[in-house]
Design a protein around this motif. Structure first.
Motif, PDB file in Angstrom:
ATOM      1  N   ASN A  35       0.873  -1.212  -0.022  1.00  0.00           N
ATOM      2  CA  ASN A  35       0.066   0.008  -0.102  1.00  0.00           C
ATOM      3  C   ASN A  35       0.837   1.088  -0.163  1.00  0.00           C
ATOM      4  O   ASN A  35       0.407   2.260  -0.365  1.00  0.00           O
ATOM      5  CB  ASN A  35      -0.909   0.067   1.134  1.00  0.00           C
ATOM      6  CG  ASN A  35      -1.976  -1.172   1.034  1.00  0.00           C
ATOM      7  OD1 ASN A  35      -2.343  -1.494   0.094  1.00  0.00           O
ATOM      8  ND2 ASN A  35      -2.508  -1.233   2.117  1.00  0.00           N
ATOM      9  N   ALA A  36       2.059   1.089   0.238  1.00  0.00           N
ATOM     10  CA  ALA A  36       3.180   2.252   0.181  1.00  0.00           C
ATOM     11  C   ALA A  36       3.347   2.773  -1.218  1.00  0.00           C
ATOM     12  O   ALA A  36       3.522   3.877  -1.138  1.00  0.00           O
ATOM     13  CB  ALA A  36       4.392   1.947   1.199  1.00  0.00           C
ATOM     14  N   ASP A  37       3.331   1.873  -2.222  1.00  0.00           N
ATOM     15  CA  ASP A  37       3.680   2.202  -3.576  1.00  0.00           C
ATOM     16  C   ASP A  37       2.271   2.961  -4.112  1.00  0.00           C
ATOM     17  O   ASP A  37       2.571   3.523  -5.444  1.00  0.00           O
ATOM     18  CB  ASP A  37       3.939   1.028  -4.382  1.00  0.00           C
ATOM     19  CG  ASP A  37       3.071   0.029  -4.344  1.00  0.00           C
ATOM     20  OD1 ASP A  37       2.052  -0.058  -3.369  1.00  0.00           O
ATOM     21  OD2 ASP A  37       3.028  -0.918  -5.436  1.00  0.00           O
ATOM     22  N   ILE A  38       1.030   3.118  -3.109  1.00  0.00           N
ATOM     23  CA  ILE A  38      -0.070   3.796  -3.898  1.00  0.00           C
ATOM     24  C   ILE A  38      -0.116   5.192  -3.661  1.00  0.00           C
ATOM     25  O   ILE A  38       0.189   5.517  -2.635  1.00  0.00           O
ATOM     26  CB  ILE A  38      -1.252   3.106  -3.609  1.00  0.00           C
ATOM     27  CG1 ILE A  38      -1.242   1.621  -3.874  1.00  0.00           C
ATOM     28  CG2 ILE A  38      -2.736   3.825  -4.195  1.00  0.00           C
ATOM     29  CD1 ILE A  38      -2.637   1.035  -3.243  1.00  0.00           C
ATOM     30  N   ASP A  39      -0.131   5.992  -4.656  1.00  0.00           N
ATOM     31  CA  ASP A  39       0.041   7.497  -4.584  1.00  0.00           C
ATOM     32  C   ASP A  39      -1.464   7.952  -4.937  1.00  0.00           C
ATOM     33  O   ASP A  39      -1.921   7.623  -6.010  1.00  0.00           O
ATOM     34  CB  ASP A  39       0.984   8.203  -5.113  1.00  0.00           C
ATOM     35  CG  ASP A  39       1.133   9.629  -5.275  1.00  0.00           C
ATOM     36  OD1 ASP A  39       0.719  10.104  -4.275  1.00  0.00           O
ATOM     37  OD2 ASP A  39       1.587  10.343  -6.204  1.00  0.00           O
ATOM     38  N   MET A  40      -2.296   8.966  -4.202  1.00  0.00           N
ATOM     39  CA  MET A  40      -3.484   9.161  -4.680  1.00  0.00           C
ATOM     40  C   MET A  40      -3.249  10.173  -6.042  1.00  0.00           C
ATOM     41  O   MET A  40      -4.448  10.528  -6.458  1.00  0.00           O
ATOM     42  CB  MET A  40      -4.144   9.973  -3.432  1.00  0.00           C
ATOM     43  CG  MET A  40      -4.201   8.990  -2.303  1.00  0.00           C
ATOM     44  SD  MET A  40      -5.227  10.034  -1.085  1.00  0.00           S
ATOM     45  CE  MET A  40      -6.762  10.126  -1.676  1.00  0.00           C
ATOM     46  N   ALA A  41      -2.291  10.793  -6.212  1.00  0.00           N
ATOM     47  CA  ALA A  41      -2.150  11.665  -7.303  1.00  0.00           C
ATOM     48  C   ALA A  41      -1.861  11.006  -8.512  1.00  0.00           C
ATOM     49  O   ALA A  41      -2.229  11.390  -9.638  1.00  0.00           O
ATOM     50  CB  ALA A  41      -1.070  12.728  -7.105  1.00  0.00           C
ATOM     51  N   ASP A  42      -1.665   9.656  -8.403  1.00  0.00           N
ATOM     52  CA  ASP A  42      -1.504   8.816  -9.516  1.00  0.00           C
ATOM     53  C   ASP A  42      -2.792   8.596 -10.264  1.00  0.00           C
ATOM     54  O   ASP A  42      -3.732   8.524  -9.782  1.00  0.00           O
ATOM     55  CB  ASP A  42      -1.094   7.392  -8.865  1.00  0.00           C
ATOM     56  CG  ASP A  42      -0.698   6.590 -10.119  1.00  0.00           C
ATOM     57  OD1 ASP A  42      -0.603   6.965 -11.159  1.00  0.00           O
ATOM     58  OD2 ASP A  42      -0.579   5.256  -9.682  1.00  0.00           O
ATOM     59  N   GLU A  66      -3.679   6.313 -12.165  1.00  0.00           N
ATOM     60  CA  GLU A  66      -3.895   5.016 -12.247  1.00  0.00           C
ATOM     61  C   GLU A  66      -4.432   4.615 -10.929  1.00  0.00           C
ATOM     62  O   GLU A  66      -4.522   3.373 -10.694  1.00  0.00           O
ATOM     63  CB  GLU A  66      -3.040   4.096 -12.860  1.00  0.00           C
ATOM     64  CG  GLU A  66      -2.509   4.314 -14.276  1.00  0.00           C
ATOM     65  CD  GLU A  66      -3.568   4.310 -15.230  1.00  0.00           C
ATOM     66  OE1 GLU A  66      -4.225   2.951 -15.127  1.00  0.00           O
ATOM     67  OE2 GLU A  66      -3.758   4.951 -16.001  1.00  0.00           O
ATOM     68  N   PHE A  67      -4.423   5.554 -10.101  1.00  0.00           N
ATOM     69  CA  PHE A  67      -5.113   5.095  -8.523  1.00  0.00           C
ATOM     70  C   PHE A  67      -6.174   4.242  -8.531  1.00  0.00           C
ATOM     71  O   PHE A  67      -6.115   3.208  -7.688  1.00  0.00           O
ATOM     72  CB  PHE A  67      -5.313   6.738  -7.997  1.00  0.00           C
ATOM     73  CG  PHE A  67      -5.758   6.499  -6.576  1.00  0.00           C
ATOM     74  CD1 PHE A  67      -4.922   6.064  -5.703  1.00  0.00           C
ATOM     75  CD2 PHE A  67      -7.170   6.357  -6.184  1.00  0.00           C
ATOM     76  CE1 PHE A  67      -5.475   5.833  -4.387  1.00  0.00           C
ATOM     77  CE2 PHE A  67      -7.737   6.508  -5.061  1.00  0.00           C
ATOM     78  CZ  PHE A  67      -6.868   5.967  -3.742  1.00  0.00           C
ATOM     79  N   TRP A  68      -7.299   4.592  -9.187  1.00  0.00           N
ATOM     80  CA  TRP A  68      -8.609   3.892  -9.011  1.00  0.00           C
ATOM     81  C   TRP A  68      -8.236   2.233  -9.677  1.00  0.00           C
ATOM     82  O   TRP A  68      -8.950   1.270  -9.176  1.00  0.00           O
ATOM     83  CB  TRP A  68      -9.832   4.318  -9.613  1.00  0.00           C
ATOM     84  CG  TRP A  68     -10.116   5.531  -8.908  1.00  0.00           C
ATOM     85  CD1 TRP A  68      -9.974   6.779  -9.320  1.00  0.00           C
ATOM     86  CD2 TRP A  68     -10.754   5.556  -7.595  1.00  0.00           C
ATOM     87  NE1 TRP A  68     -10.399   7.659  -8.068  1.00  0.00           N
ATOM     88  CE2 TRP A  68     -10.894   6.835  -7.230  1.00  0.00           C
ATOM     89  CE3 TRP A  68     -11.183   4.452  -6.479  1.00  0.00           C
ATOM     90  CZ2 TRP A  68     -11.661   7.055  -6.000  1.00  0.00           C
ATOM     91  CZ3 TRP A  68     -11.660   4.719  -5.490  1.00  0.00           C
ATOM     92  CH2 TRP A  68     -11.926   5.999  -5.317  1.00  0.00           C
ATOM     93  N   ASN A  69      -7.409   1.999 -10.636  1.00  0.00           N
ATOM     94  CA  ASN A  69      -7.154   0.996 -11.346  1.00  0.00           C
ATOM     95  C   ASN A  69      -6.230  -0.068 -10.316  1.00  0.00           C
ATOM     96  O   ASN A  69      -6.326  -1.218 -10.294  1.00  0.00           O
ATOM     97  CB  ASN A  69      -6.444   1.124 -12.539  1.00  0.00           C
ATOM     98  CG  ASN A  69      -7.423   1.613 -13.785  1.00  0.00           C
ATOM     99  OD1 ASN A  69      -8.535   1.699 -13.577  1.00  0.00           O
ATOM    100  ND2 ASN A  69      -6.758   2.319 -14.522  1.00  0.00           N
TER     101      ASN A  69
END
Length: 151
Positions: A1-8, A10-13
């Motif tokens: 979960n640390a590699d998930i950025d909300m600004a990404d 592809e966040f929802w994917n």
């Protein structure tokens, strides 16, 4: 979960890979619909019905109160008309009975004055009118002018 950025972009994917795997938009919309919070329609309907029933009861209560008030007003008006058209003999008998038995004992006054053809409400209205006339006499035109001129 640390590699998930909300600004990404592809966040929802990344969060919901199942949606990406679905081929059609309809299936994705159905899946999103399943994930939404369940609506409690039955509870809402019951509350609306209860509120509606309460509102109906309040309206009915107001209507009944208004009808009762109108009925009392009609009865009072009829009694007032009746109280103004009494023969002198009946007035004297009613006044004597009032002085004998006291204010508020309308049925006893009615019996003693032999006024069974009059309603108890008509007798009470007449007695109130008579007492009001005794307590608050209307000054005559000549007496009022003389009293006002005196210091």
């Amino acid at each position: 979960n640390a590699d998930i950025d909300m600004a990404d972009p592809e966040f929802w994917n990344k969060i919901m890979p199942e949606v990406e795997r679905q081929g059609s938009k309809e299936d994705g919309a159905a899946l999103i619909g399943l994930l939404e919070a369940r609506k409690r329609r039955q509870v809402t309907i019951q509350r609306e019905e209860a509120t509606h029933n309460q509102a109906q009861r309040k309206i009915l209560k107001r209507e009944l109160a208004a009808e009762e008030k109108a009925r009392r007003k009609r009865a009072r008006a009829a009694a007032m008309n009746d109280a103004r058209n009494w023969p002198k003999v009946e007035r004297v008998r009613c006044e004597r009975a009032l002085l004998s038995f006291g204010y508020g004992r309308w049925e006893r006054i009615r019996e003693a004055a032999q006024l069974q053809h009059r309603s108890a409400e008509a007798i009470s209205v007449f007695c109130r009118m008579w007492l009001f006339a005794l307590l608050y006499p209307v000054p005559s035109a000549g007496a009022g002018a003389g009293a006002a001129a005196a210091p």
